[in-house]
Design a protein around this motif. Structure first.
Motif, PDB file in Angstrom:
ATOM      1  N   TRP A 128       0.816  -1.220   0.000  1.00 31.63           N
ATOM      2  CA  TRP A 128       0.000   0.000   0.000  1.00 31.63           C
ATOM      3  C   TRP A 128       0.844   1.262   0.000  1.00 31.63           C
ATOM      4  O   TRP A 128       0.500   2.258  -0.660  1.00 31.63           O
ATOM      5  CB  TRP A 128      -0.965  -0.004   1.188  1.00 31.63           C
ATOM      6  N   GLU A 129       1.942   1.236   0.738  1.00 30.46           N
ATOM      7  CA  GLU A 129       2.777   2.437   0.778  1.00 30.46           C
ATOM      8  C   GLU A 129       3.496   2.664  -0.548  1.00 30.46           C
ATOM      9  O   GLU A 129       3.722   3.816  -0.947  1.00 30.46           O
ATOM     10  CB  GLU A 129       3.757   2.364   1.947  1.00 30.46           C
ATOM     11  N   THR A 130       3.866   1.592  -1.228  1.00 30.66           N
ATOM     12  CA  THR A 130       4.460   1.741  -2.564  1.00 30.66           C
ATOM     13  C   THR A 130       3.452   2.356  -3.520  1.00 30.66           C
ATOM     14  O   THR A 130       3.754   3.297  -4.267  1.00 30.66           O
ATOM     15  CB  THR A 130       4.931   0.375  -3.099  1.00 30.66           C
ATOM     16  N   ARG A 131       2.242   1.845  -3.494  1.00 31.97           N
ATOM     17  CA  ARG A 131       1.199   2.395  -4.360  1.00 31.97           C
ATOM     18  C   ARG A 131       0.870   3.843  -4.002  1.00 31.97           C
ATOM     19  O   ARG A 131       0.529   4.649  -4.873  1.00 31.97           O
ATOM     20  CB  ARG A 131      -0.051   1.528  -4.268  1.00 31.97           C
ATOM     21  N   GLY A 132       0.990   4.158  -2.730  1.00 28.72           N
ATOM     22  CA  GLY A 132       0.735   5.524  -2.295  1.00 28.72           C
ATOM     23  C   GLY A 132       1.703   6.528  -2.899  1.00 28.72           C
ATOM     24  O   GLY A 132       1.396   7.723  -2.984  1.00 28.72           O
ATOM     25  N   LYS A 133       2.871   6.045  -3.315  1.00 24.91           N
ATOM     26  CA  LYS A 133       3.848   6.916  -3.975  1.00 24.91           C
ATOM     27  C   LYS A 133       3.677   6.916  -5.497  1.00 24.91           C
ATOM     28  O   LYS A 133       4.476   7.523  -6.211  1.00 24.91           O
ATOM     29  CB  LYS A 133       5.278   6.460  -3.622  1.00 24.91           C
ATOM     30  N   GLY A 134       2.663   6.201  -5.975  1.00 28.72           N
ATOM     31  CA  GLY A 134       2.460   6.120  -7.422  1.00 28.72           C
ATOM     32  C   GLY A 134       3.404   5.141  -8.096  1.00 28.72           C
ATOM     33  O   GLY A 134       3.580   5.172  -9.318  1.00 28.72           O
ATOM     34  N   ALA A 135       4.012   4.268  -7.315  1.00 28.09           N
ATOM     35  CA  ALA A 135       4.951   3.274  -7.835  1.00 28.09           C
ATOM     36  C   ALA A 135       4.275   1.899  -7.915  1.00 28.09           C
ATOM     37  O   ALA A 135       3.148   1.720  -7.466  1.00 28.09           O
ATOM     38  CB  ALA A 135       6.194   3.220  -6.949  1.00 28.09           C
ATOM     39  N   PHE A 136       4.994   0.937  -8.460  1.00 23.82           N
ATOM     40  CA  PHE A 136       4.440  -0.385  -8.729  1.00 23.82           C
ATOM     41  C   PHE A 136       5.114  -1.455  -7.867  1.00 23.82           C
ATOM     42  O   PHE A 136       6.285  -1.788  -8.095  1.00 23.82           O
ATOM     43  CB  PHE A 136       4.621  -0.746 -10.209  1.00 23.82           C
ATOM     44  N   PRO A 137       4.406  -2.001  -6.860  1.00 21.21           N
ATOM     45  CA  PRO A 137       4.982  -3.092  -6.074  1.00 21.21           C
ATOM     46  C   PRO A 137       4.909  -4.412  -6.829  1.00 21.21           C
ATOM     47  O   PRO A 137       3.924  -4.695  -7.519  1.00 21.21           O
ATOM     48  CB  PRO A 137       4.088  -3.123  -4.829  1.00 21.21           C
ATOM     49  N   VAL A 138       5.962  -5.213  -6.712  1.00 16.49           N
ATOM     50  CA  VAL A 138       5.982  -6.568  -7.276  1.00 16.49           C
ATOM     51  C   VAL A 138       6.484  -7.510  -6.190  1.00 16.49           C
ATOM     52  O   VAL A 138       7.596  -7.340  -5.679  1.00 16.49           O
ATOM     53  CB  VAL A 138       6.899  -6.663  -8.512  1.00 16.49           C
ATOM     54  N   LEU A 139       5.676  -8.472  -5.807  1.00 16.61           N
ATOM     55  CA  LEU A 139       6.083  -9.461  -4.817  1.00 16.61           C
ATOM     56  C   LEU A 139       6.985 -10.498  -5.475  1.00 16.61           C
ATOM     57  O   LEU A 139       6.753 -10.886  -6.629  1.00 16.61           O
ATOM     58  CB  LEU A 139       4.854 -10.141  -4.214  1.00 16.61           C
ATOM     59  N   VAL A 140       8.001 -10.947  -4.745  1.00 14.54           N
ATOM     60  CA  VAL A 140       8.932 -11.959  -5.249  1.00 14.54           C
ATOM     61  C   VAL A 140       9.085 -13.025  -4.175  1.00 14.54           C
ATOM     62  O   VAL A 140       9.581 -12.736  -3.078  1.00 14.54           O
ATOM     63  CB  VAL A 140      10.309 -11.346  -5.589  1.00 14.54           C
ATOM     64  N   THR A 141       8.651 -14.241  -4.459  1.00 10.28           N
ATOM     65  CA  THR A 141       8.790 -15.308  -3.464  1.00 10.28           C
ATOM     66  C   THR A 141      10.270 -15.619  -3.254  1.00 10.28           C
ATOM     67  O   THR A 141      11.094 -15.417  -4.150  1.00 10.28           O
ATOM     68  CB  THR A 141       8.037 -16.577  -3.900  1.00 10.28           C
ATOM     69  N   PRO A 142      10.649 -16.113  -2.069  1.00  9.80           N
ATOM     70  CA  PRO A 142      12.071 -16.338  -1.771  1.00  9.80           C
ATOM     71  C   PRO A 142      12.685 -17.409  -2.672  1.00  9.80           C
ATOM     72  O   PRO A 142      12.037 -18.416  -2.974  1.00  9.80           O
ATOM     73  CB  PRO A 142      12.065 -16.783  -0.301  1.00  9.80           C
ATOM     74  N   PRO A 143      13.922 -17.205  -3.114  1.00 10.43           N
ATOM     75  CA  PRO A 143      14.563 -18.197  -3.980  1.00 10.43           C
ATOM     76  C   PRO A 143      14.829 -19.497  -3.234  1.00 10.43           C
ATOM     77  O   PRO A 143      15.023 -19.518  -2.021  1.00 10.43           O
ATOM     78  CB  PRO A 143      15.877 -17.516  -4.388  1.00 10.43           C
ATOM     79  N   ALA A 144      14.838 -20.568  -3.995  1.00 10.28           N
ATOM     80  CA  ALA A 144      15.074 -21.890  -3.410  1.00 10.28           C
ATOM     81  C   ALA A 144      16.506 -22.025  -2.923  1.00 10.28           C
ATOM     82  O   ALA A 144      17.436 -21.427  -3.478  1.00 10.28           O
ATOM     83  CB  ALA A 144      14.775 -22.967  -4.441  1.00 10.28           C
ATOM     84  N   ARG A 145      16.677 -22.819  -1.900  1.00 10.42           N
ATOM     85  CA  ARG A 145      17.999 -23.224  -1.445  1.00 10.42           C
ATOM     86  C   ARG A 145      18.409 -24.491  -2.207  1.00 10.42           C
ATOM     87  O   ARG A 145      17.587 -25.145  -2.840  1.00 10.42           O
ATOM     88  CB  ARG A 145      17.994 -23.499   0.059  1.00 10.42           C
ATOM     89  N   ARG A 146      19.661 -24.841  -2.121  1.00  9.28           N
ATOM     90  CA  ARG A 146      20.118 -26.132  -2.668  1.00  9.28           C
ATOM     91  C   ARG A 146      19.797 -27.195  -1.620  1.00  9.28           C
ATOM     92  O   ARG A 146      20.644 -27.648  -0.878  1.00  9.28           O
ATOM     93  CB  ARG A 146      21.619 -26.076  -2.969  1.00  9.28           C
TER      94      ARG A 146
END
Length: 266
Positions: A128-146
């Motif tokens: 919400w705070e990213t959108r409040g600045k007129g920017a675009f949030p993108v969620l990124v799930t955590p990368p896999a471990r070996r």
């Protein structure tokens, strides 16, 4: 003289709207942990994928990497790192939000953020705070471990990734499912082949940053950082955010089979 001034004023009036409409350079902010962070040359070959993302983007795109080692959503906010990032964000920017590794650290209460409660709430605030600045949030799930179970790569942060997937539907936020993509990528390389993507070095390898050797299945080598950045770029290209148009169709710097010895793009 008056005629000349009148003509000059008219030209400036015509030019002003054009200048005002000139778009600012595209910027991508990264809010994350050690898996995406920048590292000094002395830490080579350890690299975060945020160091390499630039190699998959058009030259005009600026990467503002605020990822910091050891941070969870809880500590990223509590330490003021999120507020500092938000202060610099402007309308039209993209903010990649990737956490989970440290949020899951039950043994580290200062970092721990339960998936269904604090982690979810912290992500909502960032969205919400990213959108409040007129920017675009993108969620990124955590990368896999070996982290293998036989020949299958485990999802060590499945609960946290699921929270992000749920937020895609409840908040209409774009998401890069890096966990799923990187599990496939690591799995295709296999138990032994995937070592090159992570920090696996012996004392005999004489790596200056790790003179006693290291066996780390979480953090990336140069080839690992390049490969994960390629996954991020590929997924970003398919999202409905303006910067998607700046992702290169061909990304040879991110699909190298041999390291360059630095974070350079050819």
């Amino acid at each position: 003289m008056r005629a000349l001034l009148a003509v000059t004023a008219s030209l400036l009036a015509v030019a002003a709207p054009a200048l005002a409409q000139t778009p600012a350079p595209s910027r991508i902010f990264i809010a994350s942990d050690s898996t995406a962070a920048d590292y000094a040359p002395g830490r080579y070959p350890q690299m975060g994928w945020g160091m390499m993302l630039k190699c998959g983007l058009a030259p005009g795109v600026e990467i503002v990497n605020r990822a910091r080692g050891g941070r969870s959503t809880r500590t990223f906010i509590a330490e003021g790192l999120w507020d500092a990032l938000l202060k610099d964000v402007r309308a039209g920017d993209t903010v990649l939000i990737q956490f989970g590794h440290n949020d899951a650290s039950v043994s580290r209460p200062e970092r721990y953020a339960p998936a269904a409660t604090a982690y979810r709430d912290n992500l909502l605030r960032m969205i919400w705070e990213t959108r409040g600045k007129g920017a675009f949030p993108v969620l990124v799930t955590p990368p896999a471990r070996r982290s293998f179970d036989g020949t299958r790569v485990k999802a060590d942060f499945a609960e946290y990734s699921q929270v992000m997937r749920d937020l895609v539907f409840t908040t209409a936020t774009p998401m890069i499912d890096l966990e799923a993509r990187s599990r496939d990528w690591v799995g295709q390389a296999g138990v032994e082949g995937s070592r090159k993507y992570f920090l696996h070095y012996r004392p005999a390898d004489k790596v200056a940053a790790f003179p006693e050797g290291i066996a780390d299945d979480t953090h990336f080598s140069e080839l690992g950082a390049r490969g994960v950045a390629n996954l991020v770029a590929q997924e970003l290209k398919g999202l409905k955010v303006p910067v998607a148009e700046q992702v290169l169709a061909e990304r040879p710097d991110l699909t190298r089979s041999r390291p360059l010895g630095s974070a350079a793009c050819r």
